[in-house]
Design a protein around this motif. Structure first.
Motif, mmCIF file in Angstrom:
data_model
loop_
_atom_site.group_PDB
_atom_site.id
_atom_site.type_symbol
_atom_site.label_atom_id
_atom_site.label_comp_id
_atom_site.label_asym_id
_atom_site.label_seq_id
_atom_site.Cartn_x
_atom_site.Cartn_y
_atom_site.Cartn_z
ATOM 1 N N LEU A 292 -4.554 7.602 6.610
ATOM 2 C CA LEU A 292 -5.634 8.202 5.817
ATOM 3 C C LEU A 292 -5.615 7.652 4.399
ATOM 4 O O LEU A 292 -6.663 7.285 3.847
ATOM 5 N N TRP A 293 -4.427 7.582 3.783
ATOM 6 C CA TRP A 293 -4.331 7.020 2.429
ATOM 7 C C TRP A 293 -4.816 5.578 2.405
ATOM 8 O O TRP A 293 -5.517 5.170 1.473
ATOM 9 N N GLN A 294 -4.446 4.829 3.413
ATOM 10 C CA GLN A 294 -4.881 3.428 3.474
ATOM 11 C C GLN A 294 -6.394 3.330 3.581
ATOM 12 O O GLN A 294 -7.022 2.478 2.959
ATOM 13 N N LYS A 295 -6.989 4.210 4.363
ATOM 14 C CA LYS A 295 -8.453 4.210 4.527
ATOM 15 C C LYS A 295 -9.157 4.578 3.222
ATOM 16 O O LYS A 295 -10.229 4.059 2.913
ATOM 17 N N LEU A 296 -8.532 5.483 2.452
ATOM 18 C CA LEU A 296 -9.120 5.918 1.184
ATOM 19 C C LEU A 296 -8.800 4.966 0.036
ATOM 20 O O LEU A 296 -9.345 5.117 -1.057
ATOM 21 N N GLY A 297 -7.895 4.026 0.277
ATOM 22 C CA GLY A 297 -7.502 3.097 -0.781
ATOM 23 C C GLY A 297 -6.523 3.686 -1.771
ATOM 24 O O GLY A 297 -6.413 3.209 -2.912
ATOM 25 N N ILE A 298 -5.783 4.715 -1.372
ATOM 26 C CA ILE A 298 -4.803 5.361 -2.254
ATOM 27 C C ILE A 298 -3.494 4.588 -2.213
ATOM 28 O O ILE A 298 -2.918 4.373 -1.147
ATOM 29 N N GLN A 299 -3.028 4.160 -3.379
ATOM 30 C CA GLN A 299 -1.741 3.485 -3.488
ATOM 31 C C GLN A 299 -0.647 4.530 -3.672
ATOM 32 O O GLN A 299 -0.584 5.191 -4.706
ATOM 33 N N PHE A 300 0.204 4.728 -2.659
ATOM 34 C CA PHE A 300 1.201 5.779 -2.797
ATOM 35 C C PHE A 300 2.500 5.196 -3.369
ATOM 36 O O PHE A 300 3.365 4.699 -2.689
ATOM 37 N N GLU A 301 2.575 5.287 -4.691
ATOM 38 C CA GLU A 301 3.735 4.831 -5.451
ATOM 39 C C GLU A 301 4.503 6.047 -5.970
ATOM 40 O O GLU A 301 3.959 7.147 -6.070
ATOM 41 N N PRO A 302 5.797 5.880 -6.309
ATOM 42 C CA PRO A 302 6.594 7.005 -6.831
ATOM 43 C C PRO A 302 5.924 7.678 -8.018
ATOM 44 O O PRO A 302 5.364 7.014 -8.890
ATOM 45 N N LEU A 303 5.961 9.010 -8.045
ATOM 46 C CA LEU A 303 5.339 9.770 -9.133
ATOM 47 C C LEU A 303 6.251 9.917 -10.339
ATOM 48 O O LEU A 303 5.792 10.084 -11.461
ATOM 49 N N GLN A 304 7.570 9.880 -10.103
ATOM 50 C CA GLN A 304 8.527 10.117 -11.169
ATOM 51 C C GLN A 304 9.385 8.879 -11.392
ATOM 52 O O GLN A 304 9.636 8.108 -10.474
ATOM 53 N N ASP A 305 9.845 8.704 -12.640
ATOM 54 C CA ASP A 305 10.786 7.634 -12.932
ATOM 55 C C ASP A 305 12.093 7.887 -12.180
ATOM 56 O O ASP A 305 12.506 9.027 -11.984
ATOM 57 N N LYS A 306 12.752 6.827 -11.789
ATOM 58 C CA LYS A 306 14.034 6.886 -11.085
ATOM 59 C C LYS A 306 13.907 7.632 -9.753
ATOM 60 O O LYS A 306 14.855 8.241 -9.283
ATOM 61 N N ASP A 307 12.713 7.598 -9.164
ATOM 62 C CA ASP A 307 12.474 8.217 -7.868
ATOM 63 C C ASP A 307 11.825 7.173 -6.970
ATOM 64 O O ASP A 307 11.243 6.195 -7.455
ATOM 65 N N ASP A 308 11.932 7.363 -5.670
ATOM 66 C CA ASP A 308 11.344 6.379 -4.757
ATOM 67 C C ASP A 308 10.313 6.992 -3.830
ATOM 68 O O ASP A 308 9.911 6.364 -2.853
ATOM 69 N N THR A 309 9.862 8.223 -4.137
ATOM 70 C CA THR A 309 8.925 8.891 -3.234
ATOM 71 C C THR A 309 7.621 9.251 -3.946
ATOM 72 O O THR A 309 7.572 9.451 -5.157
ATOM 73 N N TYR A 310 6.586 9.325 -3.132
ATOM 74 C CA TYR A 310 5.271 9.794 -3.549
ATOM 75 C C TYR A 310 5.249 11.292 -3.218
ATOM 76 O O TYR A 310 6.301 11.941 -3.219
ATOM 77 N N VAL A 311 4.119 11.892 -2.928
ATOM 78 C CA VAL A 311 4.109 13.277 -2.463
ATOM 79 C C VAL A 311 4.515 13.331 -0.992
ATOM 80 O O VAL A 311 4.431 12.340 -0.261
ATOM 81 N N PHE A 312 4.955 14.511 -0.568
ATOM 82 C CA PHE A 312 5.359 14.795 0.816
ATOM 83 C C PHE A 312 6.542 13.950 1.277
ATOM 84 O O PHE A 312 6.779 13.786 2.468
ATOM 85 N N GLY A 313 7.303 13.405 0.320
ATOM 86 C CA GLY A 313 8.479 12.616 0.672
ATOM 87 C C GLY A 313 8.158 11.247 1.220
ATOM 88 O O GLY A 313 9.038 10.563 1.745
#
Length: 228
Positions: A58-79
C-alpha cells in the motif's frame, strides 16, 4: 507551443489527481489475510490464527517512502523497516475522519502505539490520496485530532517520556493543494521532576480558536524539590 503548454500542465497538476482513491485504500486495509503464529510451533490450531494486512504494498502504491522517524533508529511506524517487502499489521484498524472536502484514514493496529493518517481530497465525485502524517510511540493514549476549520486541524501527541518526565505537544497543520503543512507546535503539557536540578517544572496550556484567531494560555510552575 501547444505541446510545451500541455507538458507544463501535466507537471504542475496535483500529484494526487490520478492516484489512489479513498475506496481503494479502505478496501485494501479491510482485505486481511490470516496469519498463524502459535507459541508452540508443533501446534496447528485455528485458535492461533489472526487477521493481518501487509502495509508495504500500500505504501509503495501511494508513493510513501518509509524511512526511520527518529535519529539512531531503524524503523518507520508499526516497526517496519526500509527495504522490507512485507510488514504485517496484526488486527489492523482503519478509522475514518471526515470534514468538508477531506477524508482521512487513520491506521493503527492491535497494540496502538503508532498511528498513520492518510489524507484524501475530493476531486469530482471521488476522494483521492494526496498526503500523509505519522506519529510513533503514542503509548499512553491515542492522539487527539480536531478540525478547527475545513483546511486547518490540530493534533495533540506524546512528544517525550521517561523517568520522572512526560511531555505532550499540540501541532497545527494546514491542508492545501500542495499537501499538509505544519504551521505551529506548542507545549500542551510538560512535567519534570529531579534530574539533578534544584527545581521541578510543570507547564500546561489551553488553546482556543475563534474567528481565525488562535489564543494560547500557558500555566508555568517552578518549585524547589525535596533535595533542596
Amino acid at each position: 507551443m501547444i505541446r510545451i503548454l500541455i507538458a507544463l500542465l501535466l507537471l504542475i497538476s496535483p500529484a494526487y489527481a490520478e492516484q489512489v482513491s479513498f475506496q481503494d485504500v479502505k478496501a485494501y486495509l479491510e482485505n486481511t489475510v490470516q496469519l498463524h503464529e502459535p507459541e508452540d510451533k508443533t501446534i496447528n490450531s485455528e485458535a492461533y490464527d489472526y487477521p493481518a494486512v501487509n502495509i508495504v504494498p500500500l505504501w509503495q502504491k501511494l508513493g510513501i517512502q518509509f524511512e526511520p522517524l527518529q535519529d539512531k533508529d531503524d524503523t518507520y511506524v508499526f516497526g517496519c523497516k526500509a527495504g522490507q517487502l512485507e510488514c504485517f499489521l496484526p488486527y489492523p484498524k482503519a478509522d475514518v475522519i471526515e470534514n468538508g472536502n477531506t477524508k482521512i484514514i487513520r491506521i493503527s493496529k492491535s497494540i496502538p502505539w503508532d498511528y498513520q493518517y492518510l489524507f484524501f481530497k475530493k476531486i469530482g465525485d471521488g476522494y483521492f490520496y494526496f498526503d500523509h502524517l505519522e506519529f510513533d510511540m503514542q503509548k499512553y493514549e491515542e492522539p487527539e485530532f480536531a478540525f478547527l476549520e475545513p483546511g486547518l486541524f490540530a493534533i495533540k501527541v506524546l512528544s517525550g517520556s521517561g523517568t520522572d518526565t512526560i511531555s505532550y505537544t499540540t501541532k497545527l497543520f494546514q491542508i492545501s493543494d500542495g499537501g499538509i503543512k505544519e504551521l505551529l507546535s506548542f507545549v500542551t503539557m510538560h512535567e519534570r521532576q529531579g534530574w539533578g536540578l534544584c527545581f521541578d517544572a510543570a507547564i500546561n496550556s489551553r488553546y482556543k480558536y475563534l474567528k481565525e484567531t488562535l489564543t494560547i494560555d500557558f500555566d508555568v510552575k517552578v518549585k524547589m524539590n525535596d533535595n533542596n
